[in-house]
Design a protein around this motif. Structure first.
Motif, mmCIF file in Angstrom:
data_model
loop_
_atom_site.group_PDB
_atom_site.id
_atom_site.type_symbol
_atom_site.label_atom_id
_atom_site.label_comp_id
_atom_site.label_asym_id
_atom_site.label_seq_id
_atom_site.Cartn_x
_atom_site.Cartn_y
_atom_site.Cartn_z
ATOM 1 N N VAL A 100 -5.956 -6.281 -4.253
ATOM 2 C CA VAL A 100 -4.565 -6.753 -4.224
ATOM 3 C C VAL A 100 -4.405 -7.843 -3.166
ATOM 4 N N SER A 101 -5.281 -7.803 -2.168
ATOM 5 C CA SER A 101 -5.170 -8.745 -1.054
ATOM 6 C C SER A 101 -5.284 -10.186 -1.548
ATOM 7 N N VAL A 152 -7.899 1.047 -3.919
ATOM 8 C CA VAL A 152 -7.050 -0.148 -3.949
ATOM 9 C C VAL A 152 -7.111 -0.786 -2.568
ATOM 10 N N ILE A 153 -7.399 -2.062 -2.510
ATOM 11 C CA ILE A 153 -7.430 -2.729 -1.196
ATOM 12 C C ILE A 153 -6.267 -3.708 -1.074
ATOM 13 N N GLY A 171 0.814 -1.217 0.000
ATOM 14 C CA GLY A 171 0.000 0.000 0.000
ATOM 15 C C GLY A 171 0.844 1.263 0.000
ATOM 16 N N ALA A 172 1.825 1.314 0.887
ATOM 17 C CA ALA A 172 2.653 2.519 0.992
ATOM 18 C C ALA A 172 3.497 2.713 -0.259
ATOM 19 N N THR A 173 3.998 1.608 -0.823
ATOM 20 C CA THR A 173 4.810 1.723 -2.036
ATOM 21 C C THR A 173 3.936 2.166 -3.213
ATOM 22 N N ALA A 174 2.713 1.669 -3.257
ATOM 23 C CA ALA A 174 1.788 2.095 -4.314
ATOM 24 C C ALA A 174 1.490 3.593 -4.180
ATOM 25 N N ALA A 175 1.321 4.049 -2.945
ATOM 26 C CA ALA A 175 1.060 5.482 -2.717
ATOM 27 C C ALA A 175 2.242 6.310 -3.231
ATOM 28 N N HIS A 176 3.425 5.816 -2.934
ATOM 29 C CA HIS A 176 4.659 6.483 -3.366
ATOM 30 C C HIS A 176 4.673 6.666 -4.880
ATOM 31 N N TRP A 177 4.386 5.582 -5.595
ATOM 32 C CA TRP A 177 4.443 5.669 -7.056
ATOM 33 C C TRP A 177 3.263 6.434 -7.634
ATOM 34 N N ALA A 178 2.135 6.414 -6.934
ATOM 35 C CA ALA A 178 0.969 7.167 -7.425
ATOM 36 C C ALA A 178 1.280 8.666 -7.449
#
Ligand code: APR
Length: 320
Positions: A126-127, A77-78, A16-23
């Protein structure tokens, strides 16, 4: 003044945090990070927001332990749930199937919270176990099938392409192909449909080398867990963001995603990894491609594995 895209990511852990970073790095929109652990999503969000003057993005990032901030999201995104882990005593990995019971409750509760506040959002699951959790999100949201999609194929395809690029010594950009079916052992690689800038892979790499890469791709998740002791997150997050980007920018990319089939490929009411056109409306089209008897056989193994998982869930069973 036009409104920014709003992206909610539930689960502020590794993926989740990495996805936020790239978003935010891709300027995709404002991000709301939600997690159950007090202070955790707020801390991740603040840390990421503080990088904005250096990295040069204007997206807002907020963290919360509740869902009010997520209202009106375009994409949710879950990633919330318990990931696969290696038991320090036995050395055995948690299987995806073992996760069904725990993650079903988490994903079900999260879906109800986000769906009520963002009734028009596209939901990306994603879970794990992925296909089963897609069914949970579909059932609990009440959303049309187009707006509940699972992320697996983009990740598996990325691993497959990376291994091929390494073996061939060519840019990842020039490798075209797809991995269909389920995540893990039941994935369906399509080497006969893989090309290197249009040149068939089978002309460039020996069969035993291709087979070894397919095997490594199938076990790609486990390889990372074996090294780290927990699941990977750079590649899963990148794959997730490719889907988010295609939605918010309405790119209509053709991505292998877990989609609820209604007759396509001969399946009804099952989430299966197939090529999808992804745009503002979510899955705008499932592309039906010709499969060889062998490929169709592998897809059937995938479908059987999904059916088995779905049978554990407390919903109406799929027709086929
Ligand atoms: N509500 C919100 N967040 C929750 C909830 C809940 N009910 N339950 C757990 N979480 C959060 C955890 O607090 C944790 O921060 O979900 C986050 C999951 O993050 P990680 O444990 O770091 O797992 P991660 O590696 O990110 O994987 C997330 O993706 O690939 C799959 O199998 C993987 O299902 C797993 C998911």
């Amino acid at each position: 003044m036009s409104r920014r895209n709003k992206i909610t990511i539930v689960g502020a852990g590794n993926v989740g945090a990495t996805a936020a970073h790239w978003a935010v790095q891709k300027h995709l929109g404002d991000v709301v990070l939600v997690d159950i652990v007090p202070g955790f999503p707020q801390g991740k969000a603040l840390d990421l927001a503080e990088s904005s003057p250096v990295m040069g993005f204007d997206c807002k990032v907020v963290g919360s332990n509740g869902y009010d901030e997520t209202a009106g999201s375009d994409v949710v995104v879950i990633t919330a749930g318990v990931p696969r882990k290696k038991d320090p005593v036995t050395g055995k990995f948690t299987s995806r199937d073992e996760l069904v019971e725990i993650n079903r409750k988490i994903v079900g509760a999260v879906t109800r919270e986000v769906a009520s506040r963002s009734p028009d959002a596209v939901l990306i699951c994603v879970s794990n176990p992925l296909d089963a959790m897609c069914h949970v999100m579909f059932e609990e949201s009440g959303f049309p099938r187009e707006r509940v999609i699972g992320m697996a194929g983009v990740l598996d395809t990325a691993r497959y392409k990376y291994f091929l690029s390494e073996a061939l010594g060519v840019s990842v950009d020039d490798i075209h192909g797809m991995v269909l079916g389920g995540h893990g052992d039941t994935m369906v690689p399509l080497p006969s449909r893989t090309s290197i800038a249009g040149i068939p892979l089978t002309e460039l790499l020996a069969k035993d080398k291709i087979d070894a890469i397919i095997e490594r791709t199938r076990k790609g998740g486990g390889e990372i867990v074996g090294l780290l002791g927990y699941s990977g997150y750079y590649a899963p997050a990148a794959a997730t963001i490719a889907m988010v980007e295609s939605v918010v920018r309405d790119r209509k990319r053709v991505l292998p995603c877990a989609a609820l089939l209604k007759g396509e490929y001969g399946y009804d009411g099952l989430y299966i990894g197939v090529p999808c056109v992804i745009g503002k409306g979510g899955v705008e089209r499932v592309i039906e491609m010709q499969l060889s008897a062998e490929e169709k056989g592998m897809l059937e193994i995938s479908a059987a594995a999904v059916r088995e998982l779905v049978a554990i869930l407390p919903y109406n069973k799929p027709a086929t």
